[in-house]
Scaffold this active site. Sequence first.
Site, short mmCIF file in Angstrom:
data_model
loop_
_atom_site.label_atom_id
_atom_site.label_comp_id
_atom_site.label_asym_id
_atom_site.label_seq_id
_atom_site.Cartn_x
_atom_site.Cartn_y
_atom_site.Cartn_z
N GLU A 197 0.94 -1.22 -0.19
CA GLU A 197 -0.11 0.06 0.09
C GLU A 197 0.88 1.20 -0.04
OE1 GLU A 197 -1.65 1.64 3.42
OE2 GLU A 197 -1.11 0.10 4.66
N LYS A 224 -2.96 -1.94 15.66
CA LYS A 224 -2.42 -1.14 16.76
C LYS A 224 -3.59 -0.68 17.94
CE LYS A 224 0.82 2.05 14.80
NZ LYS A 224 0.69 2.02 13.32
N1 PSU Z 1 -2.55 1.55 10.66
C1 PSU Z 1 -1.22 1.59 11.08
N2 PSU Z 1 -0.39 2.16 9.99
C2 PSU Z 1 -1.06 2.72 8.71
C3 PSU Z 1 -2.54 2.57 8.57
C4 PSU Z 1 -3.32 2.10 9.61
O1 PSU Z 1 -0.58 1.04 11.76
O2 PSU Z 1 -0.24 3.49 7.98
C5 PSU Z 1 -3.15 3.16 7.54
C6 PSU Z 1 -3.50 2.12 6.45
O3 PSU Z 1 -3.41 2.57 5.17
C7 PSU Z 1 -5.08 1.78 6.97
C8 PSU Z 1 -5.50 3.07 7.05
O4 PSU Z 1 -5.47 1.36 5.63
O5 PSU Z 1 -4.51 3.85 7.74
C9 PSU Z 1 -6.51 3.04 8.02
O6 PSU Z 1 -7.37 4.49 8.02
P1 PSU Z 1 -8.65 4.40 8.62
O7 PSU Z 1 -8.64 4.19 9.98
O8 PSU Z 1 -9.03 6.07 8.23
O9 PSU Z 1 -9.81 3.86 7.89
#
Ligand code: PSU
Length: 307
Positions: free
Chosen positions: A27, A162
């Site tokens: 990604e 996390k």
């Molecule tokens: N969790 C991490 N590192 C990240 C992300 C999540 O530990 O970089 C990023 C990933 O791209 C994930 C996104 O798909 O954040 C999720 O964002 P949201 O919670 O806004 O859906």
Amino acid sequence: MHNNRDVKFGQEVAGALQNSQPVVALESTIISHGMPYPRNVETALRVEATVRESGAVPATIAVIGGQLRAGLSEAEIEYLGKKGTAVAKVSRRDLPVLVARGVDGATTVAATMIIAALAGIRVFATGGIGGVHRGAARTMDISADLQELARTDVAVVCAGAKSILDLRLTLEYLETMGVPVLGFQTSELPAFYTRTSGLLVDYRMESPAEVAEVLHTKWQLGLRGGAVIANPIPEAFAMPREEMERVIGQAIEEAGQQGVTGKALTPFLLSRIEQLTRGDSLQANIELVLNNARLAGAVSVALSDLS
Ligand code: PSU
Ligand code: MN
């Protein structure tokens, strides 16, 4: 006429897919929004090298000038890393707008899965997935990554999630949506920086071949959707659980005070955690992503042996 629904491939990725060789999707939100420059670029390139060492071809995914892309050049990775949060973070709902406008986007787990599936890539490595946020009963903040796992046929290798998230609710949601959570050589869901969370995964897998067999069977049965392959951070790089709980608690509190919500929340928490641990968490983050790239490579090799 150019059809903007077509995925544009990097040369190496196109060749691998044509010859049915293993490919691993990566990604780009983690590059633009998940880590600071220049460590983000350095890490993205190391992750690609790690996938290659494991016998697969890396396909870093993004939207560039409105085009869906699988397999970026080094210069493009550098560009996304340097622009950082000035690049739009793209999830499922954002994708049509960015493509229609012809602009750039860094893809989340959800958007990366969509493009990987269009490209015919079944295995994807990242750090952590999005999930059900703490306090979701009030905020309804549930990452679109979970819905995507329910509907799109791509397996995501991650280090769990996390504990900025409510991991128990995240597992409940995945169960409801029919997404298998497979622990790689562990019975517990790893919590990103730590190897354990106190929560059990659905199934423990011992080898990449066992994981590949389950994925192959799932899709053969016509069961749509992905799977979470939860791979604990290597012991040597794990962080102390109490320190991380304290730091994460503080980051969440600050987000509340500053009114940070929506798609800005996860990047805000990631960068605050990194600041509060004085960079220690970044080192752990990098190591676990490399570890996931290795496993995803092995799973994708095993999967291509089956098909
Ligand atoms: N969790 C991490 N590192 C990240 C992300 C999540 O530990 O970089 C990023 C990933 O791209 C994930 C996104 O798909 O954040 C999720 O964002 P949201 O919670 O806004 O859906
Ligand atoms: Mn959200």
